[in-house]
Design an enzyme around this catalytic site. Structure first.
Site, PDB file in Angstrom:
ATOM      1  N   ALA A 252      -2.128  57.882  49.527  1.00  0.00           N
ATOM      2  CA  ALA A 252      -1.162  58.962  49.373  1.00  0.00           C
ATOM      3  C   ALA A 252      -1.525  60.116  50.292  1.00  0.00           C
ATOM      4  O   ALA A 252      -2.674  60.269  50.694  1.00  0.00           O
ATOM      5  CB  ALA A 252      -1.146  59.435  47.930  1.00  0.00           C
ATOM      6  N   LYS A 253      -0.506  60.892  50.575  1.00  0.00           N
ATOM      7  CA  LYS A 253      -0.748  62.034  51.447  1.00  0.00           C
ATOM      8  C   LYS A 253      -1.712  63.016  50.799  1.00  0.00           C
ATOM      9  O   LYS A 253      -2.377  63.783  51.447  1.00  0.00           O
ATOM     10  CB  LYS A 253       0.574  62.731  51.755  1.00  0.00           C
ATOM     11  CG  LYS A 253       1.433  61.891  52.661  1.00  0.00           C
ATOM     12  CD  LYS A 253       2.681  62.577  53.074  1.00  0.00           C
ATOM     13  CE  LYS A 253       3.526  61.591  53.864  1.00  0.00           C
ATOM     14  NZ  LYS A 253       4.742  62.118  54.362  1.00  0.00           N
TER      15      LYS A 253
END
Ligand code: GLU
Length: 317
Positions: A252-253
């Site tokens: 995930a970012k």
């Protein structure tokens, strides 16, 4: 001109670029360069709630730092611009108009909660359920809309299976009604949907090859259906496996330590990142530092893994 190979990166500036974005950008770049084609950079800043100009600047900087280049884009211009979706909204509006004029679009007043409650069969994994068709009764201007709600717009889809050959997965068949049902082409707040914008843009920009993450495989039948309705020629698609963390979730970012910026700050070089990714892509026997352009000759879709690529917590430690 007709046979020109054109591919693209289409990043959304909704956060800092992380290793997963670099993975798809590198592979998309290698595919196009190995075919002798042109690379287009299109900034998918369609959603004003999620996208920020400072992320666009960072994205361009990170891509260039990694050694990727592009022939057309918001910074270098080109004959198929503008290259930011925010400046292309009139094109999405025109396409939507064309679909609406054929009676294929209807207003949808459902809230997310109503859709969830009405959906009968829950889907496997994290796929959203197919829209149950509640507002289809408004198709063709019929029915009295509920007061006080702004509608989204949906495209009515047939119970039809769309088949295509994916460059990584091979033959894929997706039934539109079962996979997604009537899907949103414009949100209630007036923002055009990714599905519509990406088709309009890839077609207008003459894109012949799309290589992107597996998370978008399920969108492809919707996009192919739009290509057909709009009389446009679709590109060849290749969906590559995602990078995932050891617990199987996609990188995930918010995993800050795997953004390109934080790796760079820790002293990891662009060559090391590229070598690491190329090794995981099956393009290098070991993760030795390398420049993207040194991988062009070795690139082949056949070498790419078919399963999600697990990135351990020790990567770059
Ligand atoms: N903008 C999308 C993303 O950043 C990619 C869209 C595409 O490649 O079709 O995930």
């Amino acid at each position: 001109m007709q046979n020109e190979i054109r591919g693209r990166f289409a990043p959304s500036p909704s956060g800092q670029m992380h290793l997963g974005n670099a993975w798809t950008a590198l592979l998309a770049w290698l595919q196009v360069r190995s075919l002798g084609g042109a690379v287009v950079l299109r900034v998918e800043d369609l959603d004003p709630d999620r996208c920020r100009p400072e992320y666009t600047a960072q994205l361009l900087g990170d891509l260039a730092w990694l050694g990727l280049d592009w022939d057309e884009g918001p910074d270098v211009g080109g004959s198929h611009g503008p290259y930011r979706q925010d400046e292309r909204r009139h094109l999405y509006a025109a396409a939507l108009e064309a679909l609406a004029a054929r009676g294929l679009v209807y207003p949808c007043y459902c809230t997310r909660a109503e859709i969830r409650a009405a959906a009968s069969a829950p889907h496997a994994g994290d796929e959203e359920s197919a829209y149950p068709g509640t507002c289809r009764r408004y198709l063709g201007g019929a029915g009295e809309p509920p007061p006080g709600r702004h509608p989204a717009l949906r495209l009515a889809v047939p119970d039809e299976t769309v088949a295509f050959a994916d460059g990584v997965h091979g033959p894929v068949a997706q039934n539109l009604a079962a996979a997604c049902g009537d899907f949103i082409v414009r949100r209630a707040d007036g923002v055009h949907a990714y599905q519509l914008a990406v088709v309009v843009d890839d077609a207008a920009m003459g894109i012949t090859h799309v290589l992107r993450g597996d998370d978008l495989l399920a969108s492809t039948s919707r996009q192919l259906y739009l290509y057909r309705l709009l009389g446009l020629t679709p590109p060849a698609f290749a969906h590559v496996p995602l990078l995932v963390s050891p617990d199987g979730r996609r990188l995930a970012k918010r995993q800050r330590d795997l953004t390109i910026g934080s790796l760079r700050d820790r002293g990891v070089t662009a060559g090391e990142i590229t070598g690491f990714l190329a090794h995981r892509a099956g393009l290098l026997p070991a993760p030795a530092p390398v420049r993207p352009r040194d991988l062009v000759a070795a690139f082949s879709l056949d070498k790419l893994p078919r399963r999600p690529v697990v990135i351990s917590d020790e990567a770059f430690a």
